[in-house]
Design an enzyme around this catalytic site. Structure first.
Site, mmCIF file in Angstrom:
data_model
loop_
_atom_site.group_PDB
_atom_site.id
_atom_site.type_symbol
_atom_site.label_atom_id
_atom_site.label_comp_id
_atom_site.label_asym_id
_atom_site.label_seq_id
_atom_site.Cartn_x
_atom_site.Cartn_y
_atom_site.Cartn_z
ATOM 1 C CG ASN A 23 36.800 8.276 17.129
ATOM 2 O OD1 ASN A 23 37.103 8.907 17.866
ATOM 3 N ND2 ASN A 23 35.302 8.114 17.219
ATOM 4 C CG ASN A 45 45.353 0.249 11.346
ATOM 5 O OD1 ASN A 45 43.788 -0.373 11.569
ATOM 6 N ND2 ASN A 45 45.786 1.597 11.763
ATOM 7 N NE ARG A 79 42.871 -0.303 7.168
ATOM 8 C CZ ARG A 79 43.547 0.840 7.468
ATOM 9 N NH1 ARG A 79 44.336 1.352 6.334
ATOM 10 N NH2 ARG A 79 42.835 1.383 8.770
ATOM 11 C CD GLU A 120 40.400 0.260 24.091
ATOM 12 O OE1 GLU A 120 40.430 -0.328 24.281
ATOM 13 O OE2 GLU A 120 40.682 1.887 23.337
#
Length: 738
Positions: A296, A351, A353, A261
């Protein structure tokens, strides 16, 4: 913010043996939890905590026993809340984790395999067997490992146990980044331009990257936590990034599908915490800013963001809830956005979680997210409406890692914690950790030591508390990243809130080199080291005379001690030497006047070389230092997070230094050294090959991250000393060049 507390009885230590390739089980004595008031408790080891202002209804139906399918700090975190709610806990562990803190805290413990995660914490069959053997009614996966594994969630459901997280369909829908983009688009969530499909090989990656336009982000469809991600600015980087990310994804997630992307230059990384139940209710719990990153991976997070005004916060929250409802989400989760300089925000990923940085949201909302996950999994409704979600004060989280910040902002380190003291005495501090003094940081797992959290009435106060907490944090035995964290929290741009995901390379273009001291600060460090040395000499003089009377003490501490002191200079420069004189005020061993460069510095406090932390006054200003090294003529002072080696020599010793030969420098361009302990994944050359400077020679993996090692010069390969699969130590010679 209430600080809940309770006392737990000590749990007897028990050795847990783990037979190779065989499941074994050990049950320990139950620990007793008696909460003195609503909230999350602490045990005697932990000091004060900041979790929640939402009380616990002990009459509300709940699970009797849960299993935590994780390790380290997150396992400890879940156990704390479970115990506060009166729920028994089961820990799982690998053989090397048998004496870990989460094992000691749980009521029962099960060994599920050997140290590598693929042979223990990722073994779905063994976790399921542990659930059956212990009678656990539900499983909390923590983060990482099996937390977003749809097979695991589905198998639990088949076995009649609850998964303390979202339903398996929601995990599947959002866990696949390619599919999640399509769902987010349909839910009218703002999107980043990119290719909506899987990238099967390198050439296609280059083709798509050219069509989108460089720079691009190449990342794993099943990825997270910064793993399996690379930014590419040209065709060469696209090929290499695709290959390395694909290998990393396969190793970390067992899924090597890739996507590409558009990479948004200079973005902010801002995420929205959501909380949903099984009755159609969904809340957004305000945002977290996670822009301070390296490779990251997040380094420092804060909540809320100084960049987000109320209306933007509302829009981000509403889009996050729209997405959650579109997939029938029913637990805690996080929707991540990239935000450009014009405050446009774009969906990054969801995410499914509990997020690592959830504590700062708990601090500003008073909501124990783990508690609500347990309640929702049981079937209860959320206890709040959106209008009742508060935003109280400001919170920061510093991820304290066993990493060397001077190497690429943090290469992992291993070792044993020989001394470990968390700064829980500082106001507004919370420490989420899963280690203690004596714990081992190994190559097998993430090198996180602690999530250090501070909360304040405003951003300034929370930052000041973080600064104080970092100064008081005592870690010995492993290299750690506190020097970098401490420098960031005092840096002008960071304190003003002017940050993006490029913050680290922009502020530290040559990499982190340590805190740069002003001339006044240099003199403070030198004066402190000289005062410590003078006190040591004065005490030594007392013992030269066996007469321990007061007169001997006064004589020793009435003398003036003269030294020549210096700090290390930059490479190629000579250190500036300072003539230093130290005298003690009225013979008081803890009050010194230090003369340096014509300036007198008053130092008072416990001037001891043996204390883990020195809290002193310098010309009336309070500072905190640590002594982290001592040898003849040298004291290493930790000041503002950075260690400074201060040479402190008696005058007569200095004249002999000119006769001491300097060590010859080693030419490291002819060798490729292992930067850390790890395992060799690829060897790309053989003896006799010609290589060019910067060419990739070896790829190694450590703590779930892959590192590409390159040639330091153009030349011929003389020797290759490792093979694929070999385990190597830090500093080991992997490849030699002629």
């Amino acid at each position: 913010m209430l600080r809940a507390a309770s006392n737990f009885r000590a749990v007897a230590n028990r050795e847990f043996a783990c037979a190779k390739r065989q499941l074994s089980k050990t049950t320990r004595k139950n620990a007793t939890a008696a909460a003195t008031r609503p909230g999350v408790p602490r045990d005697e080891r932990e000091g004060k905590e900041i979790y929640t202002t939402v009380g616990i209804d002990h009459n509300e139906p709940k699970f009797d026993k849960i299993l935590i399918a994780n390790r380290g700090e997150i396992a400890c975190r879940v156990i704390k809340t479970a115990k506060a709610m009166g729920i028994k806990t089961v820990a799982v562990h690998s053989d090397v984790d048998s004496n870990s803190l989460h094992v000691k805290m749980a009521d029962e413990a099960i060994c599920v395999g050997e140290a590598p995660t693929a042979k223990s914490y990722l073994r779905v069959d063994r976790i399921l067997q542990a659930v059956e053997d212990t009678g656990a009614q539900a499983v909390h996966p923590g983060y990482g490992f099996l937390s977003e594994n749809t097979k695991f969630a589905a198998e639990l459901e088949k076995a009649g146990a609850k998964f303390i997280g979202p339903n398996s369909k929601a995990i599947l829908d959002m866990g696949d980044k390619i599919h999640s983009k399509k769902i987010a688009t349909a839910a009218r969530v703002s999107m980043i331009p990119g290719y909506d499909g899987e990238i099967p090989e390198e050439d296609f990656c280059v083709k798509v990257s050219r069509e989108i336009g460089y720079p691009v982000m190449i990342k794993a469809s099943a990825g997270g936590g910064g793993k399996g991600m690379r930014v590419a600015w040209n065709d060469k980087q696209a090929r290499e990034g695709y290959r390395l990310s694909k290998q990393e994804a396969a190793s970390s997630f067992g899924d090597d599908r890739m996507l590409v992307e558009k990479f948004i230059d200079n973005p902010r990384h801002i995420e929205m915490q959501i909380l949903c139940d099984k009755h159609g209710n969904a809340l957004w719990l305000n945002e977290r800013e996670c822009s301070i990153q390296r490779r990251n991976q997040k380094v420092i997070e804060e909540a809320p963001s100084s960049f987000v005004p109320p209306e933007m916060r509302r829009k981000m929250g509403e889009q996050a809830v729209q997405l959650a409802k579109a997939v029938g989400y029913d637990s805690a989760g996080t929707v991540e956005f990239l935000v450009d300089s014009q405050r446009n925000f774009y969906f990054l990923e969801m995410n499914t979680r509990l997020q690592v940085e959830h504590p700062i949201t708990e601090c500003i909302t008073g909501i124990d997210i783990v508690q609500q996950m347990l309640r929702v999994a049981y079937g209860h409704s959320l206890p709040l409406t959106q209008e009742q979600v508060p935003l109280n004060g400001w919170a920061f989280e510093s991820r304290v890692y066993a990493e060397d910040p001077y190497k690429g902002f943090g290469l992992p380190s291993v070792g044993r914690l020989s001394k470990y003291v968390e700064p829980r005495h500082v106001d507004g501090v919370r420490c989420d950790s899963g280690i203690r003094e004596g714990s081992e940081i190994s190559i097998y797992y993430d090198p996180l030591i602690c999530k250090l959290v501070t909360h304040g009435d405003n951003r300034q106060q929370a930052l000041d508390r973080m600064q104080e907490a970092l100064d008081n944090y005592v870690i010995r035995g492993v290299t750690h990243n506190i020097p970098l964290l401490r420098d960031i929290v005092q840096e002008k741009r960071f304190r003003s809130g002017d940050i993006t995901t490029k913050y680290l390379p922009e502020v530290y273009p040559e990499g982190f080199q340590g805190t740069v001291l002003t001339h006044a600060e240099e003199k403070t460090v030198i004066a402190f080291a000289a005062a410590l040395n003078a006190r040591k000499l004065a005490r030594a003089n007392q013992f030269l005379n066996q007469n321990r009377q007061r007169s001997t003490h006064v004589a020793s501490f009435s003398k003036t001690y003269k030294f020549v002191s210096s700090l290390p200079a930059k490479e190629g420069q000579r250190p500036t030497e300072h003539a230093v004189e130290v005298s003690f005020v009225d013979g008081d061993a803890n009050k010194a006047k230090v003369s340096i460069g014509g300036k007198v510095i008053d130092i008072s406090g416990n001037l001891s070389l043996s204390l883990p932390v020195n809290s002193i006054e310098v010309n009336g200003e309070h500072i905190t230092t640590q002594i982290v090294g001592k040898r003849a003529g040298e004291i290493t002072v930790l000041y503002k997070g950075t260690p400074f080696k201060v040479q402190v020599l008696p005058e007569q010793a200095v004249k002999y230094l000119q006769y001491m030969k300097e060590k010859a420098k080693v030419d490291l361009s002819t060798v490729v050294l292992s930067p850390m302990p790890g395992a060799i994944k690829n060897v790309n050359v053989k003896p006799g090959d010609m290589v060019s400077e910067g060419q990739e020679l070896v790829v190694m993996e450590a703590m779930k991250m892959q590192n590409s090692l390159h040639a330091g010069k153009t030349g011929r390969v003389k020797a290759v000393n490792v093979k694929v699969g070999a385990t190597v130590d830090e500093g080991e010679v992997l490849v030699e060049l002629e």
